[in-house]
Write a protein that holds these residues in place. Structure first.
Motif, mmCIF file in Angstrom:
data_model
loop_
_atom_site.group_PDB
_atom_site.id
_atom_site.type_symbol
_atom_site.label_atom_id
_atom_site.label_comp_id
_atom_site.label_asym_id
_atom_site.label_seq_id
_atom_site.Cartn_x
_atom_site.Cartn_y
_atom_site.Cartn_z
ATOM 1 N N SER A 1 -24.159 23.331 26.510
ATOM 2 C CA SER A 1 -23.566 22.912 27.783
ATOM 3 C C SER A 1 -22.354 23.778 28.110
ATOM 4 O O SER A 1 -21.786 24.438 27.235
ATOM 5 N N SER A 2 -21.984 23.737 29.391
ATOM 6 C CA SER A 2 -20.827 24.521 29.863
ATOM 7 C C SER A 2 -19.681 23.580 30.207
ATOM 8 O O SER A 2 -19.529 22.541 29.585
ATOM 9 N N GLY A 3 -18.905 23.923 31.233
ATOM 10 C CA GLY A 3 -17.800 23.052 31.650
ATOM 11 C C GLY A 3 -16.492 23.476 31.026
ATOM 12 O O GLY A 3 -16.185 24.669 30.931
ATOM 13 N N PRO B 1 -16.501 36.331 30.795
ATOM 14 C CA PRO B 1 -17.155 35.424 31.744
ATOM 15 C C PRO B 1 -18.134 34.459 31.080
ATOM 16 O O PRO B 1 -18.886 34.854 30.191
ATOM 17 N N THR B 2 -18.108 33.229 31.508
ATOM 18 C CA THR B 2 -19.022 32.122 31.135
ATOM 19 C C THR B 2 -18.928 31.708 29.667
ATOM 20 O O THR B 2 -19.878 31.173 29.108
ATOM 21 N N SER B 3 -17.765 31.916 29.059
ATOM 22 C CA SER B 3 -17.708 31.698 27.609
ATOM 23 C C SER B 3 -17.201 30.313 27.185
ATOM 24 O O SER B 3 -17.026 30.073 25.996
ATOM 25 N N ASN C 1 -20.863 16.899 35.606
ATOM 26 C CA ASN C 1 -22.115 17.529 36.027
ATOM 27 C C ASN C 1 -22.765 18.430 34.994
ATOM 28 O O ASN C 1 -23.746 19.094 35.284
ATOM 29 N N ARG C 2 -22.197 18.520 33.811
ATOM 30 C CA ARG C 2 -22.753 19.456 32.825
ATOM 31 C C ARG C 2 -23.382 18.669 31.688
ATOM 32 O O ARG C 2 -22.797 17.694 31.218
ATOM 33 N N GLN C 3 -24.550 19.100 31.264
ATOM 34 C CA GLN C 3 -25.255 18.356 30.213
ATOM 35 C C GLN C 3 -25.725 19.250 29.069
ATOM 36 O O GLN C 3 -26.193 20.365 29.318
ATOM 37 N N LYS D 1 -19.688 24.602 45.783
ATOM 38 C CA LYS D 1 -20.185 25.292 44.589
ATOM 39 C C LYS D 1 -19.057 25.313 43.568
ATOM 40 O O LYS D 1 -17.930 25.681 43.900
ATOM 41 N N VAL D 2 -19.361 24.919 42.377
ATOM 42 C CA VAL D 2 -18.315 24.683 41.377
ATOM 43 C C VAL D 2 -18.552 25.601 40.175
ATOM 44 O O VAL D 2 -19.696 25.866 39.805
ATOM 45 N N ALA D 3 -17.463 26.071 39.575
ATOM 46 C CA ALA D 3 -17.563 26.928 38.385
ATOM 47 C C ALA D 3 -17.056 26.191 37.155
ATOM 48 O O ALA D 3 -16.187 25.324 37.239
ATOM 49 N N CYS D 4 -17.584 26.567 36.008
ATOM 50 C CA CYS D 4 -17.055 26.080 34.733
ATOM 51 C C CYS D 4 -15.780 26.858 34.413
ATOM 52 O O CYS D 4 -15.481 27.868 35.058
ATOM 53 N N SER D 5 -15.065 26.439 33.369
ATOM 54 C CA SER D 5 -13.928 27.205 32.881
ATOM 55 C C SER D 5 -14.385 28.628 32.590
ATOM 56 O O SER D 5 -15.495 28.824 32.073
ATOM 57 N N GLN D 6 -13.522 29.591 32.850
ATOM 58 C CA GLN D 6 -13.791 30.999 32.536
ATOM 59 C C GLN D 6 -15.057 31.533 33.201
ATOM 60 O O GLN D 6 -15.819 32.273 32.579
ATOM 61 N N CYS D 7 -15.313 31.098 34.420
ATOM 62 C CA CYS D 7 -16.485 31.616 35.123
ATOM 63 C C CYS D 7 -16.163 31.820 36.590
ATOM 64 O O CYS D 7 -15.560 30.953 37.213
ATOM 65 N N SER D 8 -16.564 32.977 37.114
ATOM 66 C CA SER D 8 -16.365 33.214 38.544
ATOM 67 C C SER D 8 -17.691 33.155 39.287
ATOM 68 O O SER D 8 -17.752 33.386 40.484
ATOM 69 N N ILE D 9 -18.778 32.840 38.583
ATOM 70 C CA ILE D 9 -20.088 32.825 39.239
ATOM 71 C C ILE D 9 -20.280 31.556 40.075
ATOM 72 O O ILE D 9 -20.793 31.607 41.186
ATOM 73 N N ALA D 10 -19.828 30.442 39.550
ATOM 74 C CA ALA D 10 -19.927 29.158 40.267
ATOM 75 C C ALA D 10 -21.358 28.853 40.686
ATOM 76 O O ALA D 10 -21.686 28.776 41.863
ATOM 77 N N CYS D 11 -22.211 28.644 39.706
ATOM 78 C CA CYS D 11 -23.626 28.377 40.013
ATOM 79 C C CYS D 11 -23.897 26.910 40.295
ATOM 80 O O CYS D 11 -24.975 26.564 40.746
ATOM 81 N N ASP D 12 -22.917 26.056 40.011
ATOM 82 C CA ASP D 12 -23.169 24.615 40.105
ATOM 83 C C ASP D 12 -23.137 24.168 41.568
ATOM 84 O O ASP D 12 -22.082 24.138 42.194
ATOM 85 N N ILE E 1 -22.627 32.306 25.527
ATOM 86 C CA ILE E 1 -22.337 32.605 26.930
ATOM 87 C C ILE E 1 -23.561 32.235 27.764
ATOM 88 O O ILE E 1 -24.615 31.936 27.204
ATOM 89 N N CYS E 2 -23.414 32.256 29.101
ATOM 90 C CA CYS E 2 -24.543 31.888 29.961
ATOM 91 C C CYS E 2 -25.579 33.012 30.018
ATOM 92 O O CYS E 2 -25.225 34.174 30.148
ATOM 93 N N LYS E 3 -26.852 32.631 30.009
ATOM 94 C CA LYS E 3 -27.905 33.644 30.133
ATOM 95 C C LYS E 3 -27.879 34.288 31.518
ATOM 96 O O LYS E 3 -28.406 35.377 31.696
ATOM 97 N N PHE E 4 -27.255 33.605 32.465
ATOM 98 C CA PHE E 4 -27.128 34.198 33.803
ATOM 99 C C PHE E 4 -26.335 35.503 33.759
ATOM 100 O O PHE E 4 -26.378 36.280 34.695
ATOM 101 N N THR E 5 -25.572 35.722 32.696
ATOM 102 C CA THR E 5 -24.758 36.941 32.640
ATOM 103 C C THR E 5 -25.442 38.068 31.861
ATOM 104 O O THR E 5 -24.846 39.121 31.668
#
Ligand code: SF4
Length: 644
Positions: free
Chosen positions: A106-108, A84-86, A194-196, A298-309, A515-519
């Motif tokens: 950045s993600s995406g 996730p979030t990689s 939307n990703r920076q 709510k949108v997710a980046c590749s390889q993410c099911s959290i969709a925080c955007d 990976i995202c710190k959210f994870t």
């Protein structure tokens, strides 16, 4: 304690492609080489790769906006796996905002496409004689002149035009806008609209090299060392990532923090004059209101099911910004909301859209606008200067100001277009005494959304951050928010230092994986984090050995800063926290105390194994971390130390 050389290297390393591209923009040459097994084992990915390459290859003292600066793009071993979030990437260079170690993540979809294209790291040097973008298309690597196509365009249009040219909507594009082209020190990089990669001016470094964009697409598969075991581990992590551990990011998103920080008096309001805001108290400017009234998707980046955007849309009937779309998180609700005293949501969205499209970091941009509002309030800038009024709570004029700092136009663009630190210097050169006092930055980087008046642990954690004011180097705001120590007191300096370091070293690994710190909360412990690394790469790092690498990465980037002239005085919050108190809320009447702050700072240095006075890593510490190659190469000025 293990040193990385004790960790065996398997016959075959998987996950990483180990492909490094060297791009010399001065002569247009692109070379391909292989990252050594030792290099990937020791430096892990993203942040670690950036730290080691910049230490080895950047000439000390180089001007960040000159061809001498080295721009490193890197991923870790995970993009394009199911972890996730990689799908993240990082960029690293000497920062034009801080003059020290610059990094942004950045993600995406960029990380995933780049890995499928078979790339691990790109090192870009020199300067192109004309605007170009770099294409990484499976095994093809080439530069495309773009003066007549996308140079001068905003990021949104640039991405669309390049994709159109390739007739491929999957092409991942990371680009700079007109702000990066004009080398605004706040210049960011945008991808997937939307990703920076926002912080520390990495877009300006691309602009200084005449590099408009990097594009990736690939079709290659990725091998992992233990596919069955990795699948089981990742499946479990995905399940946890879909549960309560991350629900706050999915539901209200990070703007849920508006209410919780406000309750604690930590929500910067009107350029840190207060830590609470009546517009949050009355429910007008909260995560709930934002979601109920404005969020449409709510949108997710590749390889993410959290969709925080969280995507906001302004209705087509709105008189000023019909159909405007913006990606909103708490940092922008702070920088263009609470901190400028503006509670008009469409104004916040418009400012975000301008920053993302024209290409400045929206935290730096908003905090610079907040500085301008306060300077206007105290009479250090006027309507005559700006051509318009700019009190706290401005809406249309806040948008105008933001556009000008992005484009470098008008008085605002000329004075404030490179962030708070430069604005203070320029205004003081014009005789506007004490203007720098109102710029809320540390080491030149504008502050994120935490008010430090009642946050004595985070005052240290944020100030010691390698890249300047940052909440993502060690997350020590949690020590104050959770009451681990007295957040108004200064006791237990060594214990606090150790706690800050605990997360700082883990975060260095998270930013190297990347990976995202959210994870962070989805892993049972750091051992599980080390295990997934082994399952993918085949390199048997343990919890202990991988955290040691995190410690080494933090130490090496610190040594980079020292080599560039860092001294203890650079690890210091803005003076305002020591002089001006809030008039209400939990931190009413409180200021930071210099002696107490310095005691805590020494505690952090001691806990790190650095000289308690100067903050310089000792030779013993460097040797313990396998950083012997640094010894004797640190700038003597830093060894003088000294207190602010
Ligand atoms: S948690 Fe958010 S930023 Fe991270 S990968 Fe998922 S959607 Fe992207």
């Amino acid at each position: 304690m293990s040193k990385s050389k004790d960790i065996p290297i398997p016959d075959t390393i998987t996950g990483y492609s180990q492909v490094r591209l060297d791009v010399d923009l001065t002569n247009g040459k692109i070379d391909k080489s292989t990252l050594s097994n030792e290099f990937v084992r020791d430096w892990i990915g993203g942040y670690g790769f950036g730290a080691k390459i910049l230490w080895d290859e950047l000439k000390p003292g180089a001007d960040p906006l000159s061809p001498e600066n080295v721009f490193v793009w890197a991923i870790g071993p995970f993009p394009s796996t199911i972890l996730p979030t990689s799908s993240k990437y990082g960029v690293f260079a000497k920062s034009p905002l801080t003059g020290m170690f610059g990094m942004a993540i950045s993600s995406g979809s960029v990380g995933a496409q780049a890995r499928r294209a078979g790339i691990n790291t790109i090192v870009i040097k020199g300067k192109s004689s004309e605007p170009v973008y770099l294409v990484v298309d499976d095994g093809d690597y080439y530069l495309v002149p773009c003066e007549k196509t996308v140079w001068g365009k905003g990021n949104f249009e640039t991405e669309e035009l390049i994709r159109e040219d390739f007739q491929d909507h999957r092409l991942a594009v990371m680009s700079i806008g007109p702000s990066g082209e004009r080398m605004s020190r706040m210049g960011c990089i945008t991808n997937d609209r939307n990703r920076q990669a926002g912080r520390t001016g990495m877009g300006a470094v691309m602009g200084s090299k005449n590099l408009k964009a990097i594009c990736f697409r690939g079709t290659q598969s990725i091998k992992v060392a233990q596919p069955v075991e990795f699948y089981k581990a990742a499946k479990k992590l995905i399940k946890v990532a879909n549960g309560p551990a991350t629900s706050k990011y999915r539901d209200l998103g990070t703007p849920s923090g508006l209410t919780s920080y406000n309750k604690l008096g930590m929500m910067p309001t009107r350029n840190y004059r207060e830590g609470t805001w009546e517009e949050i108290d009355n429910g007008a400017f909260t995560g709930d209101t934002l979601n109920q009234d404005w969020i449409v998707k709510k949108v997710a980046c590749s390889q993410c099911s959290i969709a925080c955007d969280h995507i906001a849309r302004v209705p087509k009937t709105h008189p000023e910004y019909p159909n405007l779309i913006a990606s909103v998180d708490v940092e922008m609700c702070y920088s263009f909301g609470t901190n400028t005293g503006n509670s008009d949501w469409p104004t916040v969205f418009k400012c975000i859209e301008l920053c993302d499209n024209l290409g400045i970091d929206a935290i730096s941009g908003g905090v610079t606008a907040s500085m301008a509002c306060e300077l206007y309030d105290v009479g250090l800038i006027t309507k005559k200067d700006l051509g318009y009024e700019l009190p706290f709570g401005s809406t249309t004029n806040l948008v105008k100001f933001t556009e000008e700092i992005c484009m470098g136009t008008g008085f605002a663009g000329k004075i404030f277009g490179d962030g708070c630190k430069q604005a203070g210097i320029r205004l003081e050169e014009m005789g506007r005494k004490n203007a720098s006092y109102y710029g809320m930055q540390i080491k030149g980087l504008e502050m994120p959304a935490f008010d430090l008046h009642g946050m004595t642990s985070f005052a240290v954690g944020e100030s010691v951050s390698i890249r300047g004011a940052c909440h993502l180097r060690n997350g020590s705001y949690g020590l104050d928010a959770k009451g681990t120590f007295d957040r108004f007191g200064y006791e237990k300096p060594l214990e606090r230092g150790k706690k800050i370091i605990e997360t700082e070293d883990v975060y260095a690994i998270i930013d190297s994986y990347i990976i995202c710190k959210f994870t962070r909360g989805i892993y049972e412990n750091d051992a599980e984090m080390a295990k997934v690394y082994e399952l993918v790469t085949g390199i048997p790092h343990t919890e202990e050995s991988i955290l040691k690498r995190g410690e080494a990465i933090v130490n090496l980037s610190k040594c980079f800063n020292i080599r560039e002239g860092w001294t203890r005085a650079d690890d210091h919050p803005p003076e305002k926290f020591f002089k001006d108190a809030h008039t209400k809320g939990p931190a009413k009447g409180v200021t930071l105390k210099e002696d107490g702050y310095q005691t805590l700072l020494s505690g952090y240095y001691e806990a790190r194994g650095w000289d308690k006075e100067t903050g310089i890593p000792t030779d013993d510490t460097l040797k313990r971390l396998g950083l012997d190659f640094v010894i004797g190469k640190l700038k003597p000025a830093a060894t003088k130390g000294g207190k602010k």
